[in-house]
Design a protein around this motif. Structure first.
Motif, PDB file in Angstrom:
ATOM      1  N   PHE A   6      -6.692  -2.463  -5.331  1.00  0.00           N
ATOM      2  CA  PHE A   6      -5.903  -1.371  -5.904  1.00  0.00           C
ATOM      3  C   PHE A   6      -5.621  -1.639  -7.388  1.00  0.00           C
ATOM      4  O   PHE A   6      -5.683  -0.716  -8.219  1.00  0.00           O
ATOM      5  CB  PHE A   6      -4.582  -1.201  -5.135  1.00  0.00           C
ATOM      6  CG  PHE A   6      -3.816   0.034  -5.528  1.00  0.00           C
ATOM      7  CD1 PHE A   6      -4.210   1.278  -5.071  1.00  0.00           C
ATOM      8  CD2 PHE A   6      -2.707  -0.048  -6.357  1.00  0.00           C
ATOM      9  CE1 PHE A   6      -3.516   2.424  -5.428  1.00  0.00           C
ATOM     10  CE2 PHE A   6      -2.009   1.087  -6.727  1.00  0.00           C
ATOM     11  CZ  PHE A   6      -2.420   2.327  -6.253  1.00  0.00           C
ATOM     12  N   LYS A  53     -13.529   2.521  -3.295  1.00  0.00           N
ATOM     13  CA  LYS A  53     -12.177   3.091  -3.374  1.00  0.00           C
ATOM     14  C   LYS A  53     -12.071   4.097  -4.515  1.00  0.00           C
ATOM     15  O   LYS A  53     -11.429   5.148  -4.369  1.00  0.00           O
ATOM     16  CB  LYS A  53     -11.140   1.976  -3.539  1.00  0.00           C
ATOM     17  CG  LYS A  53      -9.709   2.488  -3.476  1.00  0.00           C
ATOM     18  CD  LYS A  53      -8.821   1.569  -2.701  1.00  0.00           C
ATOM     19  CE  LYS A  53      -7.392   2.077  -2.675  1.00  0.00           C
ATOM     20  NZ  LYS A  53      -6.561   1.365  -1.701  1.00  0.00           N
ATOM     21  N   THR A  87      -2.508   9.284  -6.200  1.00  0.00           N
ATOM     22  CA  THR A  87      -3.852   8.998  -5.683  1.00  0.00           C
ATOM     23  C   THR A  87      -4.078   9.850  -4.442  1.00  0.00           C
ATOM     24  O   THR A  87      -3.135  10.381  -3.841  1.00  0.00           O
ATOM     25  CB  THR A  87      -4.032   7.513  -5.315  1.00  0.00           C
ATOM     26  OG1 THR A  87      -3.197   7.183  -4.208  1.00  0.00           O
ATOM     27  CG2 THR A  87      -3.703   6.619  -6.495  1.00  0.00           C
ATOM     28  N   ASN A 133      -8.052   4.697   1.646  1.00  0.00           N
ATOM     29  CA  ASN A 133      -6.839   4.813   0.821  1.00  0.00           C
ATOM     30  C   ASN A 133      -5.661   5.357   1.623  1.00  0.00           C
ATOM     31  O   ASN A 133      -4.677   5.847   1.058  1.00  0.00           O
ATOM     32  CB  ASN A 133      -7.082   5.696  -0.414  1.00  0.00           C
ATOM     33  CG  ASN A 133      -6.045   5.480  -1.507  1.00  0.00           C
ATOM     34  OD1 ASN A 133      -5.589   4.365  -1.737  1.00  0.00           O
ATOM     35  ND2 ASN A 133      -5.655   6.542  -2.194  1.00  0.00           N
TER      36      ASN A 133
END
Length: 489
Positions: A6, A53, A87, A133
């Motif tokens: 992340f 990601k 996000t 996620n």
């Protein structure tokens, strides 16, 4: 690993080049698709979990907003994403429905009095699974059956809040951590459940279907099946992104294996220095075909990216061409299978050192094995290719029945002659012309045979099309691979 990944995503997407790539996506600048795909390949080569990601947040969630929403949605959801104010995640796959998106069971029921959609998970099979996620994301692009006055209008995409800026779950949303996987440990996958979660009417991404305040449904594509296909076609770039990521993995694995092969020495002439293992014929013959494949995939995938750019620049993304969708589906299947085979040979060609995590090949194998499954199971992707081939075959006969029939007879007669005792050919096996003729021959034979089998089962034996298709699946996969191989030449 998740925390580190992340942090890497946050750092990476703050770089000027990446911020510009997202802005290009917002503004639909020329060639933004192909540029984004290449950036994704580079990120995946640096760190696969970070690349995947970033793809989930910016190219799946962000791509859904851009491709399925209107200008207001882009302003509301995509621009703040560029500034990392929130996000996102992409929630399509369900416990009971993976490749069969048409059959998903999550419901989005329109409440006329409140001007809201009620997102609900009616049963265990409707739980959204493998959602990347899931443990960090603030919003989800959720595919659900749009229900108005008790009638479903088919799957549509909605923006559903999952967490606030402090990480607290939205009321009615349950997230379950799916924990450890074979690879991609830096990507947090989870299960999403919705218990009557209410969202504003405006949260429906409405490029292909909208609901007016009075509850009336409107769509620029009237046919329900065509509308569904157009929605999935709008997500074609994300499928092509997997091909680019698989290529990045192949290139990295090959770089490591070939460099090692030029430094490691083993065996040689008696009383003389041992030779580099790349000089052993078996080592070369194992690695060089994969290197050639990686190069061919690079040219083919970038060509497909250019076609996508041209469609979007000309405003044709509403009805992205079916041949292009078939090309991307075939590339995705072929590249991800080739990646698995390539990395296995790279591991073996580097001996015991290749088994060590520090040398990356074993980690790449674990991280990319799932590529054959996500964004469409490879066997299903091969069926997409053949459905398009048969659609083109049928269309030719409908538009030009006489000329198509004559051409088919001529090709059939020519193919029979080539395999008879009267055949006379000066081409050699190593000649490119011969190879082109060979792969064209194989594809034609397989296609004519499949058409004849399905026609016989449907027209003569009166089988329904699904049963006829299902009984020919091995034939279908062979034809699809033959078509893909011919495309590379």
């Amino acid at each position: 690993m998740r925390t580190l990944t992340f942090q890497r995503v946050t750092f990476t997407m703050g770089l000027p080049l990446l911020k510009r790539a997202i802005q290009d996506q917002v503004e639909k600048t020329r060639n933004f698709v192909s540029r984004s795909l290449v950036i994704g390949e580079v990120l995946s080569t640096a760190d696969m979990a970070t690349g995947v990601k970033c793809g989930i947040i910016y190219w799946l969630f962000g791509g859904a907003v851009r491709n399925l929403g209107g200008p207001a949605h882009v302003t509301q959801w995509l621009q703040p994403l560029q500034e990392q104010k929130h996000t996102g995640m992409f929630a399509m796959t369900e416990r009971g429905h993976g490749s069969n998106v048409r059959g998903i069971q999550t419901e989005a029921t329109f409440d006329f009095s409140a001007q809201e959609f009620v997102i609900n998970t009616p049963c265990k099979d409707a739980e959204k699974m493998y959602i990347g996620n899931a443990m960090y994301g603030n919003y989800a692009a959720v595919f659900a059956q749009l229900i108005i006055h008790g009638r479903s209008q088919g799957p549509h995409c909605f923006i559903v809040p999952v967490r606030d800026e402090h990480g607290r779950l939205h009321p009615g949303v349950t997230v379950v951590d799916m924990m450890h996987k074979e690879g991609l440990h830096g990507v947090d996958n989870g299960i999403l459940r919705f218990d009557s979660v209410r969202i504003p009417r405006e949260n429906l991404l409405d490029k292909f279907g909208s609901v007016a305040p009075d509850g009336q449904y409107h769509s620029p594509i009237k046919d329900k099946s065509a509308r569904f296909n157009a929605m999935l076609a709008a997500l074609t770039p994300s499928r092509l992104a997997v091909t680019f990521q698989a290529m990045g993995s192949m290139k990295l694995g090959l770089t490591i294996a070939i460099r090692y092969s030029h430094s490691r020495r083993q065996f040689g002439p008696k009383a003389r220095e041992e030779v580099k293992i790349i000089e052993h014929q078996t080592q070369t013959l194992r690695l060089m075909p994969h290197l050639a494949t990686a190069l061919a995939l690079t040219f083919a995938s970038r060509y497909a990216g250019t076609l996508l750019d041209e469609d979007i620049f000309r405003g044709k993304e509403l009805v992205s061409s079916r041949p292009l969708q078939a090309l991307v589906a075939g590339l995705k299947a072929y590249s991800t299978w080739e990646n698995v085979s390539c990395l296995q040979d790279c591991r073996e060609c580097t001996g015991g050192m290749g088994y060590m995590m520090e040398n990356q090949i074993s980690g790449l194998k674990c991280d990319t094995d799932v590529f054959v499954t996500f964004e469409g199971d490879n066997v299903v992707m091969l069926q997409v290719v053949v459905r398009e081939l048969l659609a083109q075959y049928t269309k030719q006969y409908e538009e030009r029945p006489v000329s198509s029939l004559l051409r088919n007879w001529a090709e059939s007669g020519s193919d029979r002659l080539r395999t008879s005792f009267l055949a006379f050919n000066m081409d050699t096996v190593s000649n490119l012309t011969f190879l082109l003729k060979a792969v064209h021959f194989r594809e034609r034979i397989l296609q004519r045979g499949l058409v004849a089998r399905i026609y016989y089962k449907v027209m003569t034996k009166k089988e329904d099309f699904f049963r006829a298709w299902n009984s020919c699946l091995h034939h279908i996969t062979c034809l699809s691979l033959a078509h893909i191989h011919r495309g590379f030449l």
